[in-house]
Design an enzyme around this catalytic site. Structure first.
Site, PDB file in Angstrom:
ATOM      1  CD  GLU A  75     -29.827  12.114 -31.391  1.00 13.65           C
ATOM      2  OE1 GLU A  75     -30.225  12.269 -30.224  1.00 13.65           O
ATOM      3  OE2 GLU A  75     -28.644  12.222 -31.735  1.00 13.65           O
ATOM      4  N   GLY A 112     -30.277  44.893 -51.546  1.00 10.25           N
ATOM      5  CA  GLY A 112     -30.312  46.339 -51.324  1.00 10.25           C
ATOM      6  C   GLY A 112     -31.716  46.820 -51.569  1.00 10.25           C
ATOM      7  CB  THR A 129     -21.918  15.040 -40.162  1.00 16.71           C
ATOM      8  OG1 THR A 129     -23.256  14.537 -40.150  1.00 16.71           O
ATOM      9  CG2 THR A 129     -21.895  16.480 -40.666  1.00 16.71           C
ATOM     10  CE  LYS A 139     -36.535  43.828 -57.219  1.00 13.45           C
ATOM     11  NZ  LYS A 139     -37.351  43.060 -56.297  1.00 13.45           N
ATOM     12  CB  VAL A 197     -26.056   7.692 -37.311  1.00 16.59           C
ATOM     13  CG1 VAL A 197     -26.019   7.378 -38.784  1.00 16.59           C
ATOM     14  CG2 VAL A 197     -26.442   9.140 -37.079  1.00 16.59           C
ATOM     15  CB  CYS A 249     -38.133  47.440 -48.757  1.00 13.85           C
ATOM     16  SG  CYS A 249     -39.329  48.428 -49.645  1.00 13.85           S
ATOM     17  NE  ARG A 284     -31.886  28.087 -57.498  1.00 17.82           N
ATOM     18  CZ  ARG A 284     -31.867  26.777 -57.310  1.00 17.82           C
ATOM     19  NH1 ARG A 284     -30.775  26.187 -56.897  1.00 17.82           N
ATOM     20  NH2 ARG A 284     -32.931  26.062 -57.543  1.00 17.82           N
TER      21      ARG A 284
END
Ligand SMILES: NC(=O)c1ccc[n+]([C@@H]2O[C@H](COP(=O)([O-])OP(=O)(O)OC[C@H]3O[C@@H](n4cnc5c(N)ncnc54)[C@H](O)[C@@H]3O)[C@@H](O)[C@H]2O)c1
Length: 438
Positions: free
Chosen positions: A161, A265, A124, A324, A11, A268, A259
């Site tokens: 890299e 749930g 980091t 939902k 870096v 599906c 988000r």
């Protein structure tokens, strides 16, 4: 600008050479004499596309030189970019030893230097490291206040890299975590003219962004590889599957589902994940990521139960029950699961969901509610007010405008936000508000 770059690894070396190539006056600092000598000889201490030519050029022109002398570098620069390593300890924790050492050395040199200098962390590091560990070190050694006597910023880097020189000049984004606006301005002056969106954020947010990126990149690769292995075992062309998968820019390669909110749930996702994992198991294909998606979802639901327990109240309200917003489908609804967990724990619960009340009236979901969830059916309230009057703590799992407009501020009842309400950013500062994961 006159810049010191601490740490001439991948870096630091690329940052130093590219900044010198952009016209800044750069001093590279490393504890390793071999790296210092290599740079001063115009040679790259790392193997990277284009770095050899670039270092030869900028060292030749005098724009870049290297030293082991921290004091000399600080005296001759207005900004320090810290790029030392932050490896893993054997237990997985982040090693901050090199960061602490270099920060002490810079702080001691800054104590002797007059004028404004900005210390920029590019390594980091976990959120909180800058504020809780490194700024106190700087303030102690400098004998001054960060943001007043010297600048501090966190500027994570997103170079890959192999293509890092190219990435430097065409970055995916520039992120500056600024302690004060002057520190952020100084960092952005470094990169003036480079493309890509710029984000000025609090210091801890900048630290966290790097982890969000790398965790997601690892997750993407693991997901693609697991899916590939399952497809292969089932005799399906995995690359053809992913070609079509990737072409979906609405739901797949998009911000959809990314988000923090409540658990998933419905009829599906849980069913299909279960059968895919079962098919992988039958084919002897190990899929640790896919097989931990449902447990991860269950752990998220458990966080909501823990928030209710922590609130220490018995009378609980729940807004929303369907899986939902905008549907009356209760099959595998995580809100039903949550209600059942709370009911089972003996909480005095009242629930309101306008869609579910309506479908009961119309008979659409009546049978489901009355046969599968008779214990919950008796807890359903027809009005928002009935729940608010009952509850000492209220869980909000719906964006129903009638609920949103009735939600009180100020902590009576306490609010547990399961979905990141539209005014969550305001409410976060208010007493009695708890976000599920924000
Ligand atoms: N390698 C990457 O592609 C990459 C990408 C993004 C972020 N990062 C992060 O950037 C940081 C640096 O990574 P890297 O791969 O360049 O590390 P690296 O190990 O290649 O280089 C670190 C350098 O710091 C030097 N150093 C250690 N202590 C020092 C001190 N007190 N003073 C001066 N120099 C000192 C070491 O001698 C070494 O040359 C890490 O936090 C890493 O997680 C790396």
């Amino acid at each position: 600008m006159r810049v010191s770059v601490f740490g001439l690894g991948y870096v630091g070396c690329v940052s130093a050479a590219c900044l010198a190539g952009k016209g800044h006056e750069v001093i590279g600092v490393d504890v390793n004499q071999v790296k210092v000598d290599l740079v001063n000889d115009g040679k790259a201490p790392v193997v990277e596309e284009r770095i050899g030519e670039l270092i030869a050029e900028v060292v030749g022109s005098g724009a870049l030189r290297a030293t082991r002398d921290v004091r000399e570098a600080i005296m001759e620069s207005e900004m320090s970019l810290i790029c030392v390593g932050t490896p893993s300890e054997p237990n997985g924790s982040l090693c901050t030893t090199y960061l602490e050492r270099v920060t002490e050395e810079i702080g001691a040199a800054l104590a002797e230097r007059g004028g404004r200098h900005t210390v920029v962390f590019r390594s980091t590091m976990l959120p909180g490291t800058c504020t809780n560990l490194l700024i106190p070190i700087l303030e102690k050694y400098v004998g001054g206040t960060a943001g007043v006597d010297f600048g501090v910023a966190v500027n994570p880097e997103f170079l890959r890299e192999g293509t890092s020189v190219r990435d430097f000049f065409d970055p995916p984004k520039t992120v500056v975590g600024e302690l004060d606006p002057a520190s952020g301005d100084a960092v952005l002056a470094l990169y003036e003219g480079l493309p890509g969106e710029v984000f000025r954020v609090p210091v801890a947010t900048a630290e966290a962004i790097k982890y969000a990126d790398n965790a997601f990149h690892g997750l993407k690769i693991g997901f693609a590889n697991e899916l590939g292995a399952v497809c292969q075992a089932l005799g399906v062309d995995s690359h053809q599957v992913m070609d079509v998968f990737l072409a979906d820019r609405k739901l797949n390669i998009s911000p959809a589902y990314l988000r923090p909110g409540f658990a998933f749930g419905g009829s599906c996702l849980p069913k299909d994940l279960r059968s895919l994992v079962h098919a992988a198991r039958r084919a002897d294909v190990s899929v640790p990521i896919l097989s931990h998606v449902l447990p991860s979802n269950a752990a998220h639901l458990e966080r909501a139960v823990e928030l209710v327990e922590r609130a220490g109240k018995r009378r609980v309200g729940l807004f929303g029950l369907s899986f939902k917003p905008g549907t009356d489908d209760l099959r595998e609804s995580p809100l039903v699961e949550l209600a059942e967990r709370l009911f089972g724990k003996g909480y005095d619960l009242k629930i309101h969901d306008a869609h579910v009340s309506l479908s009961r009236l119309l008979g659409a979901n009546r049978e489901y509610v009355e046969t599968r969830l008779p214990h919950l059916a008796q807890l359903l309230a027809d009005s928002v007010d009935e729940v608010l009057e009952h509850a000492e703590v209220c869980l909000v799992g719906t964006r129903d405008p009638a609920v949103l407009s009735a939600l009180p501020h100020g902590g009576d009842p306490l609010l547990i936000d399961l979905i990141h309400l539209p005014d969550a950013d305001v409410r976060r500062a208010e007493p009695g508000y708890m976000g599920l994961a924000w």
